[in-house]
Design an enzyme around this catalytic site. Sequence first.
Site, PDB file in Angstrom:
ATOM      1  N   HIS A  91       0.822 -11.888   0.957  1.00  0.00           N
ATOM      2  CA  HIS A  91      -0.413 -11.170   0.342  1.00  0.00           C
ATOM      3  C   HIS A  91      -0.924 -11.860  -0.792  1.00  0.00           C
ATOM      4  CE1 HIS A  91      -1.410  -6.541  -0.423  1.00  0.00           C
ATOM      5  NE2 HIS A  91      -2.597  -7.336  -0.615  1.00  0.00           N
ATOM      6  N   TYR A 134       0.757  -1.218  -0.030  1.00  0.00           N
ATOM      7  CA  TYR A 134      -0.031  -0.103   0.139  1.00  0.00           C
ATOM      8  C   TYR A 134       0.807   1.273  -0.106  1.00  0.00           C
ATOM      9  CZ  TYR A 134      -3.339  -3.607   1.318  1.00  0.00           C
ATOM     10  OH  TYR A 134      -4.239  -4.529   1.259  1.00  0.00           O
TER      11      TYR A 134
HETATM   12  N1  LIG Z   1      -5.391  -9.086   1.119  1.00  0.00           N
HETATM   13  C1  LIG Z   1      -5.802  -8.187  -0.149  1.00  0.00           C
HETATM   14  O1  LIG Z   1      -5.626  -8.656  -1.284  1.00  0.00           O
HETATM   15  C2  LIG Z   1      -6.600  -6.904  -0.148  1.00  0.00           C
HETATM   16  C3  LIG Z   1      -7.317  -6.499  -1.071  1.00  0.00           C
HETATM   17  C4  LIG Z   1      -8.106  -5.181  -1.083  1.00  0.00           C
HETATM   18  C5  LIG Z   1      -8.145  -4.777   0.231  1.00  0.00           C
HETATM   19  N2  LIG Z   1      -7.347  -5.300   1.512  1.00  0.00           N
HETATM   20  C6  LIG Z   1      -7.631  -4.641   2.822  1.00  0.00           C
HETATM   21  O2  LIG Z   1      -9.171  -4.564   3.111  1.00  0.00           O
HETATM   22  C7  LIG Z   1      -9.361  -3.041   3.115  1.00  0.00           C
HETATM   23  C8  LIG Z   1     -10.724  -2.924   2.868  1.00  0.00           C
HETATM   24  O3  LIG Z   1     -11.052  -2.942   1.600  1.00  0.00           O
HETATM   25  P1  LIG Z   1     -11.044  -1.508   0.847  1.00  0.00           P
HETATM   26  O4  LIG Z   1     -10.373  -0.344   1.405  1.00  0.00           O
HETATM   27  O5  LIG Z   1     -10.478  -1.971  -0.528  1.00  0.00           O
HETATM   28  O6  LIG Z   1     -12.572  -1.374   0.419  1.00  0.00           O
HETATM   29  P2  LIG Z   1     -13.651  -0.868   1.502  1.00  0.00           P
HETATM   30  O7  LIG Z   1     -13.277  -1.170   2.896  1.00  0.00           O
HETATM   31  O8  LIG Z   1     -14.688  -1.952   0.993  1.00  0.00           O
HETATM   32  O9  LIG Z   1     -14.109   0.366   1.033  1.00  0.00           O
HETATM   33  C9  LIG Z   1     -13.492   1.536   1.478  1.00  0.00           C
HETATM   34  C10 LIG Z   1     -14.158   2.793   0.896  1.00  0.00           C
HETATM   35  O10 LIG Z   1     -15.415   2.790   1.778  1.00  0.00           O
HETATM   36  C11 LIG Z   1     -15.715   4.296   2.323  1.00  0.00           C
HETATM   37  N3  LIG Z   1     -16.635   3.906   3.342  1.00  0.00           N
HETATM   38  C12 LIG Z   1     -15.944   3.249   4.529  1.00  0.00           C
HETATM   39  N4  LIG Z   1     -16.822   3.322   5.389  1.00  0.00           N
HETATM   40  C13 LIG Z   1     -18.219   3.899   5.092  1.00  0.00           C
HETATM   41  C14 LIG Z   1     -19.308   3.953   5.324  1.00  0.00           C
HETATM   42  N5  LIG Z   1     -19.588   3.728   6.632  1.00  0.00           N
HETATM   43  N6  LIG Z   1     -20.133   4.292   4.593  1.00  0.00           N
HETATM   44  C15 LIG Z   1     -19.975   4.740   3.365  1.00  0.00           C
HETATM   45  N7  LIG Z   1     -18.946   4.581   2.899  1.00  0.00           N
HETATM   46  C16 LIG Z   1     -17.583   3.978   3.581  1.00  0.00           C
HETATM   47  C17 LIG Z   1     -14.150   4.755   2.258  1.00  0.00           C
HETATM   48  O11 LIG Z   1     -14.365   6.230   2.415  1.00  0.00           O
HETATM   49  P3  LIG Z   1     -13.464   7.029   3.201  1.00  0.00           P
HETATM   50  O12 LIG Z   1     -12.236   6.477   3.380  1.00  0.00           O
HETATM   51  O13 LIG Z   1     -13.586   8.317   2.728  1.00  0.00           O
HETATM   52  O14 LIG Z   1     -14.174   7.113   4.511  1.00  0.00           O
HETATM   53  C18 LIG Z   1     -13.504   4.167   1.245  1.00  0.00           C
HETATM   54  O15 LIG Z   1     -13.800   5.029  -0.007  1.00  0.00           O
HETATM   55  C19 LIG Z   1      -8.200  -2.433   2.615  1.00  0.00           C
HETATM   56  O16 LIG Z   1      -8.077  -1.025   2.968  1.00  0.00           O
HETATM   57  C20 LIG Z   1      -7.053  -3.398   2.831  1.00  0.00           C
HETATM   58  O17 LIG Z   1      -6.504  -3.188   4.200  1.00  0.00           O
HETATM   59  C21 LIG Z   1      -6.786  -6.409   1.140  1.00  0.00           C
END
Ligand SMILES: NC(=O)c1ccc[n+]([C@@H]2O[C@H](COP(=O)([O-])OP(=O)(O)OC[C@H]3O[C@@H](n4cnc5c(N)ncnc54)[C@H](OP(=O)(O)O)[C@@H]3O)[C@@H](O)[C@H]2O)c1
Length: 273
Positions: A110, A52
């Site tokens: 990962h 990241y």
């Molecule tokens: N292992 C892997 O391959 C892998 C892949 C993808 C992700 N991940 C991990 O999983 C985490 C989560 O996935 P992600 O970040 O891709 O997607 P996510 O958590 O599904 O979505 C993040 C988005 O949702 C918004 N958000 C958060 N809470 C909200 C709410 N209550 N209401 C409306 N919108 C909201 C955030 O906005 P704001 O930031 O503006 O609040 C951001 O734009 C990642 O950050 C990472 O740590 C791991």
Amino acid sequence: MRTTELAGNQVPVIGQGTWHMGEQQSARRREVAALQQGIELGLQLIDTAEMYAEGGAEEVVGEAIQGRREQVFLVSKVYPHNASLRGVPAACERSLRRLGTDHLDLYLLHWRGEYPLADTVEAFERLREQGKIRRWGVSNFDVDDLQELQAPACATNQVLYNPEARGIEFDLLPWQQQQGMPLMAYCPIGQAGRLLRNPALLAVAEKHAASAAQVALAWALRQPGVIVIPKAVDPLHLRQNAEAAALRLDDADLAQLDAAYPPPTRKRALEMV
Ligand SMILES: NC(=O)c1ccc[n+]([C@@H]2O[C@H](COP(=O)([O-])OP(=O)(O)OC[C@H]3O[C@@H](n4cnc5c(N)ncnc54)[C@H](OP(=O)(O)O)[C@@H]3O)[C@@H](O)[C@H]2O)c1
């Protein structure tokens, strides 16, 4: 905050993701403050990765947890191209330096890459013996990968899981539950895309005076052994996410969501982002 067991610890069922943090210097103060607010709200599990912002997210996390390391269950991930016997300890040292800590609570591969799994596992085990990581696990592994891994020491598998991507319910999730291996659900609110505008989700949300994002989180948490790691920088989002732990969906809600997003009836290839 509800808790569940992960790697021998009780951790909150809702943590904090960090993908896209650390990409812009101008956003840094808000990101640090968001992670600290999340810790105060009970979201003490923080998920990051060397990938990241190429270390930038780990630096943001490091700043946020300075002086509060003991309150946090810290998860980071190694790139597959660093997952060799020599690459893992070097990558881990770099992550620890950026995070300003002497140990990770959990270190994940990962996704699967070129290096033999046995080498990665051996490297993880050496780090564990040295106290640099408490436990290790994997990410983006399907059932066949986990079977090949054959490692009871593997603490978790972190995969994509939300109503739009529920293929894992056919085999991977029940397999992990049967093995007693907790599942970390990433993108639990579908990266705030189409999912949050779905009429079924919005109707269930309205019924509970909740938001669509809260319904998505409660939906993933309806079953045991699941931890969600939404990423949020907006203070309102953080509060909503923390409060989602108290939301319980009833059978009618689940049926409505099943109609919009039918559960899998056959094996599907593991979805990833
Ligand atoms: N292992 C892997 O391959 C892998 C892949 C993808 C992700 N991940 C991990 O999983 C985490 C989560 O996935 P992600 O970040 O891709 O997607 P996510 O958590 O599904 O979505 C993040 C988005 O949702 C918004 N958000 C958060 N809470 C909200 C709410 N209550 N209401 C409306 N919108 C909201 C955030 O906005 P704001 O930031 O503006 O609040 C951001 O734009 C990642 O950050 C990472 O740590 C791991």
